[in-house]
Scaffold this active site. Sequence first.
Site, PDB file in Angstrom:
ATOM      1  N   HIS A  54      -4.507   0.271  -1.014  1.00 44.53           N
ATOM      2  CA  HIS A  54      -3.107  -0.449  -1.105  1.00 44.53           C
ATOM      3  C   HIS A  54      -3.255  -1.828  -0.255  1.00 44.53           C
ATOM      4  CE1 HIS A  54      -0.792   3.730  -1.571  1.00 44.53           C
ATOM      5  NE2 HIS A  54      -1.853   3.526  -2.235  1.00 44.53           N
ATOM      6  N   GLU A  56      -1.105  -2.920   2.099  1.00 46.25           N
ATOM      7  CA  GLU A  56      -1.135  -3.092   3.436  1.00 46.25           C
ATOM      8  C   GLU A  56      -2.366  -2.590   4.231  1.00 46.25           C
ATOM      9  OE1 GLU A  56       2.705  -1.488   1.582  1.00 46.25           O
ATOM     10  OE2 GLU A  56       0.629  -1.329   1.269  1.00 46.25           O
ATOM     11  N   CYS A  84       4.307   3.448   1.888  1.00 49.26           N
ATOM     12  CA  CYS A  84       4.050   4.963   1.708  1.00 49.26           C
ATOM     13  C   CYS A  84       3.761   5.514   2.979  1.00 49.26           C
ATOM     14  CB  CYS A  84       3.034   4.909   0.583  1.00 49.26           C
ATOM     15  SG  CYS A  84       1.255   4.770   1.216  1.00 49.26           S
ATOM     16  N   CYS A  87       0.247   4.279   4.485  1.00 48.85           N
ATOM     17  CA  CYS A  87       0.450   2.980   4.941  1.00 48.85           C
ATOM     18  C   CYS A  87       1.272   2.847   6.328  1.00 48.85           C
ATOM     19  CB  CYS A  87       0.668   1.850   4.097  1.00 48.85           C
ATOM     20  SG  CYS A  87      -0.435   1.749   2.351  1.00 48.85           S
TER      21      CYS A  87
END
Length: 167
Positions: A54, A56, A84, A87
């Site tokens: 991801h 992040e 999410c 993260c």
Amino acid sequence: MHHERYMEQALTLARQALDKDEFPVGCVIVSDGEIVAQGERIHTRQSLPSELDHAEILALRQLERVDAALDRRRMVLYATLEPCLMCFGAILISGIGTLVYAYEDAMGGGTACDRSRMPSLYSSNGLHIVSGICRKESLSLFQTFYRKPHIDYWKDSELARYTLTQT
């Protein structure tokens, strides 16, 4: 703070991801007005997409290589999609002081968690959250992504259906 200015940088990364048919999430981390780390979502095009790469997480990994003397409580993380749970947990643990995101993740966003009920590792950092900065621009990227006929990633998901009904 000029949230739009930095969110535009995150949106640029999200556009780059979209241009590669990746999920259009971009992230920048800002310290004292300077971008010190960034990431864009990768590996969603694989036959078995990675749920670890991801934007992040990639930005937080890059932040680990930045000057340790920087005060993370003064840093701002900008993401084009609400983080999410994975993260969001990593952001909380990192000690970053402010999270700014553009578009809400109706399916998997983690920011609505009741942090007061979480263990102190997650509840004690005082993270400030700002939502909806450049929402329209981010929404447009996700709508473009979900309208691409050859894209399968989260194609029939709650997020896809929600995104395609937004204006």
